[in-house]
Write a protein that holds these residues in place. Structure first.
Motif, short mmCIF file in Angstrom:
data_model
loop_
_atom_site.label_atom_id
_atom_site.label_comp_id
_atom_site.label_asym_id
_atom_site.label_seq_id
_atom_site.Cartn_x
_atom_site.Cartn_y
_atom_site.Cartn_z
N ASN A 52 0.70 -1.24 -0.04
CA ASN A 52 0.14 0.02 -0.24
C ASN A 52 1.05 1.36 0.05
O ASN A 52 2.11 1.15 -0.11
CB ASN A 52 -0.84 -0.16 1.31
CG ASN A 52 -0.16 -0.11 2.67
OD1 ASN A 52 0.82 0.46 2.71
ND2 ASN A 52 -0.87 -0.34 3.53
N ALA A 53 0.33 2.62 0.29
CA ALA A 53 1.22 3.79 0.28
C ALA A 53 2.37 3.51 1.11
O ALA A 53 3.40 3.94 1.05
CB ALA A 53 0.19 4.92 0.50
N ARG A 54 2.02 3.04 2.53
CA ARG A 54 3.28 3.12 3.51
C ARG A 54 4.02 1.86 2.88
O ARG A 54 5.62 2.08 3.24
CB ARG A 54 2.46 2.60 4.73
CG ARG A 54 1.77 3.61 5.57
CD ARG A 54 1.47 3.13 7.03
NE ARG A 54 0.24 2.28 6.89
CZ ARG A 54 -1.05 2.48 6.76
NH1 ARG A 54 -1.40 3.81 6.59
NH2 ARG A 54 -1.86 1.43 6.64
N GLY A 55 3.67 0.98 2.55
CA GLY A 55 4.61 -0.13 1.78
C GLY A 55 5.55 0.26 0.81
O GLY A 55 6.74 0.13 0.70
N SER A 56 4.86 1.08 -0.01
CA SER A 56 5.73 1.71 -1.19
C SER A 56 6.49 2.59 -0.66
O SER A 56 7.54 2.88 -1.45
CB SER A 56 4.49 2.18 -2.37
OG SER A 56 3.73 1.40 -2.73
N THR A 57 6.37 3.48 0.32
CA THR A 57 7.32 4.43 0.66
C THR A 57 8.36 3.73 1.37
O THR A 57 9.57 4.11 1.08
CB THR A 57 6.42 5.27 1.84
OG1 THR A 57 5.33 5.94 1.08
CG2 THR A 57 7.42 6.40 2.63
N ALA A 58 8.27 2.63 2.18
CA ALA A 58 9.21 1.98 2.49
C ALA A 58 10.31 1.60 1.54
O ALA A 58 11.35 1.31 1.47
CB ALA A 58 8.87 0.77 3.29
N ILE A 59 9.57 0.84 0.48
CA ILE A 59 10.41 0.42 -0.82
C ILE A 59 11.02 1.48 -1.44
O ILE A 59 12.49 1.26 -1.80
CB ILE A 59 9.49 -0.25 -1.79
CG1 ILE A 59 8.64 -1.63 -1.26
CG2 ILE A 59 10.25 -0.62 -3.15
CD1 ILE A 59 7.31 -1.94 -2.18
N ALA A 60 10.60 2.74 -1.62
CA ALA A 60 11.31 3.77 -2.13
C ALA A 60 12.25 4.03 -1.24
O ALA A 60 13.59 4.73 -1.86
CB ALA A 60 10.29 5.09 -2.39
#
Length: 130
Positions: A101-109
């Motif tokens: 989700n958005a939080r996970g995508s931020t962590a990936i980034a």
């Protein structure tokens, strides 16, 4: 170029050798266009993974930057589908339980940014970027 092969070769029944050949071809094509490559490692299973360490092997052989699968394991660990994510707020997975989700995508980034920072240093980031 950020390269993440994902689970599709595995799901389509391709062998480890076929998948490795696909990764090598992708890297070769990127380099033909003078693109630097960052390779994302992705586990295809948490208990059994016939592709285990494939991206590490390819990264070593081709001298590309590797983003270890820590990013995905962190996201899954914090999901509502697995402890301790069930007991902690702030899931990083979407409702399908597979994608970020958005939080996970931020962590990936952040993991990708760290890999790029290792390659080029802080000078390529805008001031204030973490």
């Amino acid at each position: 170029m950020i390269v993440e092969l994902g689970g599709h070769d595995f799901l389509q029944g391709k062998s480890r050798d076929q998948t490795k050949a696909n990764l090598l071809q992708i890297i070769q094509q990127c380099r033909l266009h003078d693109a630097e490559v960052v390779l994302m490692e992705i586990p295809r299973g948490f208990m059994f993974d016939p592709f285990w360490a494939l991206e590490r092997e390819v990264a070593y052989e081709t001298d590309v930057q590797l983003v270890s699968d820590t990013w995905l394991r962190e996201i899954v660990l914090m999901s509502p589908y697995a402890p301790p994510g069930r007991w902690m707020p702030g899931s990083r997975l979407s409702d399908d339980g597979i994608h970020s989700n958005a939080r996970g995508s931020t962590a990936i980034a952040q993991h990708v940014a760290n890999a790029i920072r290792q390659m080029y240093g802080d000078s390529i980031f805008q001031p204030g970027y973490q």
